[in-house]
Design an enzyme around this catalytic site. Structure first.
Site, PDB file in Angstrom:
ATOM      1  N   SER A 181      15.686   2.529  30.692  1.00  0.00           N
ATOM      2  CA  SER A 181      16.774   3.247  30.042  1.00  0.00           C
ATOM      3  C   SER A 181      16.187   4.784  29.943  1.00  0.00           C
ATOM      4  CB  SER A 181      17.047   2.868  28.723  1.00  0.00           C
ATOM      5  OG  SER A 181      16.003   2.541  27.644  1.00  0.00           O
ATOM      6  N   HIS A 209      21.555  -0.926  31.514  1.00  0.00           N
ATOM      7  CA  HIS A 209      21.964   0.405  32.444  1.00  0.00           C
ATOM      8  C   HIS A 209      22.327   0.173  33.545  1.00  0.00           C
ATOM      9  CE1 HIS A 209      20.947   3.082  29.061  1.00  0.00           C
ATOM     10  NE2 HIS A 209      20.177   2.283  28.550  1.00  0.00           N
ATOM     11  N   LYS A 240      27.837   0.546  26.907  1.00  0.00           N
ATOM     12  CA  LYS A 240      27.546   2.105  27.648  1.00  0.00           C
ATOM     13  C   LYS A 240      28.585   2.143  28.701  1.00  0.00           C
ATOM     14  CE  LYS A 240      22.705   0.722  26.522  1.00  0.00           C
ATOM     15  NZ  LYS A 240      22.675   1.903  25.118  1.00  0.00           N
TER      16      LYS A 240
HETATM   17  C1  LIG Z   1      18.066  -1.579  28.087  1.00  0.00           C
HETATM   18  C2  LIG Z   1      18.794  -1.685  26.663  1.00  0.00           C
HETATM   19  N1  LIG Z   1      19.016  -2.852  26.103  1.00  0.00           N
HETATM   20  C3  LIG Z   1      19.707  -3.151  24.876  1.00  0.00           C
HETATM   21  C4  LIG Z   1      20.380  -2.006  24.366  1.00  0.00           C
HETATM   22  C5  LIG Z   1      21.135  -2.238  23.201  1.00  0.00           C
HETATM   23  O1  LIG Z   1      22.365  -2.305  23.256  1.00  0.00           O
HETATM   24  P1  LIG Z   1      23.737  -1.896  22.302  1.00  0.00           P
HETATM   25  O2  LIG Z   1      23.631  -0.482  22.231  1.00  0.00           O
HETATM   26  O3  LIG Z   1      24.951  -2.720  22.730  1.00  0.00           O
HETATM   27  O4  LIG Z   1      23.054  -2.683  21.323  1.00  0.00           O
HETATM   28  C6  LIG Z   1      20.289  -0.936  24.943  1.00  0.00           C
HETATM   29  C7  LIG Z   1      20.817   0.452  24.226  1.00  0.00           C
HETATM   30  O5  LIG Z   1      20.023   1.508  24.054  1.00  0.00           O
HETATM   31  C8  LIG Z   1      19.263  -0.564  26.236  1.00  0.00           C
HETATM   32  O6  LIG Z   1      19.123   0.611  26.613  1.00  0.00           O
END
Ligand SMILES: Cc1ncc(COP(=O)(O)O)c(C=O)c1O
Length: 392
Positions: A181, A209, A240
């Site tokens: 990310s 992502h 997202k």
């Molecule tokens: C790689 C990754 N996994 C999980 C999440 C968490 O997702 P959520 O915002 O739906 O809790 C994020 C969000 O920042 C992320 O970038």
């Protein structure tokens, strides 16, 4: 001495090091332009990849969902909180991801935290990319399994670590972000799957992502690499590209069946609201029926990346629309972001602990709903402030 002096000291320390976050508050929907403190700002830092967070069609579906099912699910999924639309969304996501089954959870972070402790326990090991997302790290901690970190994207290092444990009789889980990310680079999943087969390890990818971004109509990283059915656990977020909130796990029927019996956030936290779920059903329909938002996202990100590089910014090694403008020093990064803000561009600085110390950056996120004129405005401000602060 006050009880919370230790926290006050920590906060002073964060401010001193340029690590204290000023939280910006939006007074408008999440979109290409947003209103902050009454000012209209170009938005270059949301995860709303496709512009779905303010989609008219999805808003209408959310309203219809409220009219039909009310505003709250009223219970956890296993007691009385499973509505027809929860199951409809699970079926649709399974079709979209080409998976046997899907379980919905309330967020991506909860999806990781729910899954890892069900797969490994004390006496097992998790092989985890050193730059994996915080929710994977937390899931690993909760599992009590031993965590073996391998070098970022480095399959030789992963293989060497698996070799070290080749006589180990506990379970082995290899877990990686699909798209990282903060850098926008992509896990070498085909090689990871090959190594996992050799060492009889379970594989898990976090596609937060990748979905809505990679693969045919944004089906995600497994579709992109033609690995559907070959990675055991495919975790995703609905907050997202999907533009709403929620998380899910896609995989075999037995995995999802077991998760519905034992995943703690599924059992012990109220399910997603009807409005969210109905908006998400529409989001999957939009993705399946129209490739244009994904195409436009890639066009916009290629444009901004090319312009930033030619201006002399360091945009790292991103292979996806995530565009880091790497500055390094935390204080300069904060200053850069503040100056952008003064000039009408909303692009937050990202510092430790989200990225390693000394690699602070402005993480630029374009969306499918930015116009070329919007992007040119942002690029002009980056150029102006970049020269002002000696970054370019
Ligand atoms: C790689 C990754 N996994 C999980 C999440 C968490 O997702 P959520 O915002 O739906 O809790 C994020 C969000 O920042 C992320 O970038």
């Amino acid at each position: 001495m006050e009880k919370f002096d230790f926290l006050r000291n920590e906060i002073d320390d964060l401010k001193e090091k340029g690590l204290y976050n000023t939280i910006r508050v939006l007074g408008s929907p999440q979109d290409a332009w947003v209103t902050i403190g009454g000012r209209r700002m170009l938005n270059l830092c949301s995860n709303n990849y496709l512009g779905f967070a303010n989609s008219d069609g999805m808003k209408r579906s959310a309203i219809e969902g409220i009219e039909k099912f009310g505003v709250g699910a009223g219970a956890v999924r296993t007691i009385a909180g499973t509505l027809l639309v929860h199951e409809e969304l699970e079926r649709k996501l399974a079709e979209f991801k080409n998976a046997e089954a899907v379980i919905l959870l309330q967020s991506g972070i909860l999806a990781n935290i729910a899954t890892i402790p069900l797969i490994v326990d004390e006496g097992d090991i998790v092989l985890s990319d050193e730059l994996n997302h915080a929710s994977i790290i937390d899931g690993c901690k909760l599992s009590r399994a031993q965590v073996v970190r391998y070098k970022h994207l480095d399959v030789s290092d992963l293989t060497a670590k698996l070799e070290d444990y080749s006589n180990f009789d506990g379970r082995k889980l290899i877990v990686t972000d699909g798209v990282f990310s903060m850098d926008g680079d992509i896990a070498p999943l085909p090689d990871i799957v090959e190594v996992a087969e050799k060492y009889a390890a379970i594989t898990m990818v976090d596609d937060a992502h990748g979905e809505g971004v990679l693969g045919e109509n944004g089906r995600g990283i497994l579709n992109y690499f033609k690995l559907e059915g070959k990675v055991d656990i495919d975790v995703g977020t609905l907050s997202k590209a999907f533009g709403v909130v929620g998380g899910y796990v896609a995989g075999s029927s037995v995995l999802i069946d077991y998760m519905k019996q034992r995943a703690r956030p599924f059992l012990f936290s109220t399910s997603l609201s009807p409005a969210d779920v109905c908006a998400l059903i529409k989001a999957v329909d939009l993705l399946m029926n129209d490739p244009e938002p994904v195409r436009k996202l890639w066009e916009n990100s290629a444009y901004i990346k090319e312009r930033f590089s030619s201006l002399g910014f360091n945009t790292g090694h991103s292979k996806t629309p995530i565009t880091p403008v790497i500055i390094g020093d935390e204080k300069t990064t904060k200053r850069f972001s503040e100056r952008l803000f003064e000039e009408g561009v909303f692009a937050q600085g990202i510092v430790f602990p989200t990225v390693p110390k000394g690699s602070a950056r402005i993480r630029v996120m374009v969306s499918a709903v930015h116009t070329k004129k919007d992007l040119d405005y942002g690029i002009e401000k980056f150029e102006q402030i970049g020269s002002e602060l000696g970054v370019i």
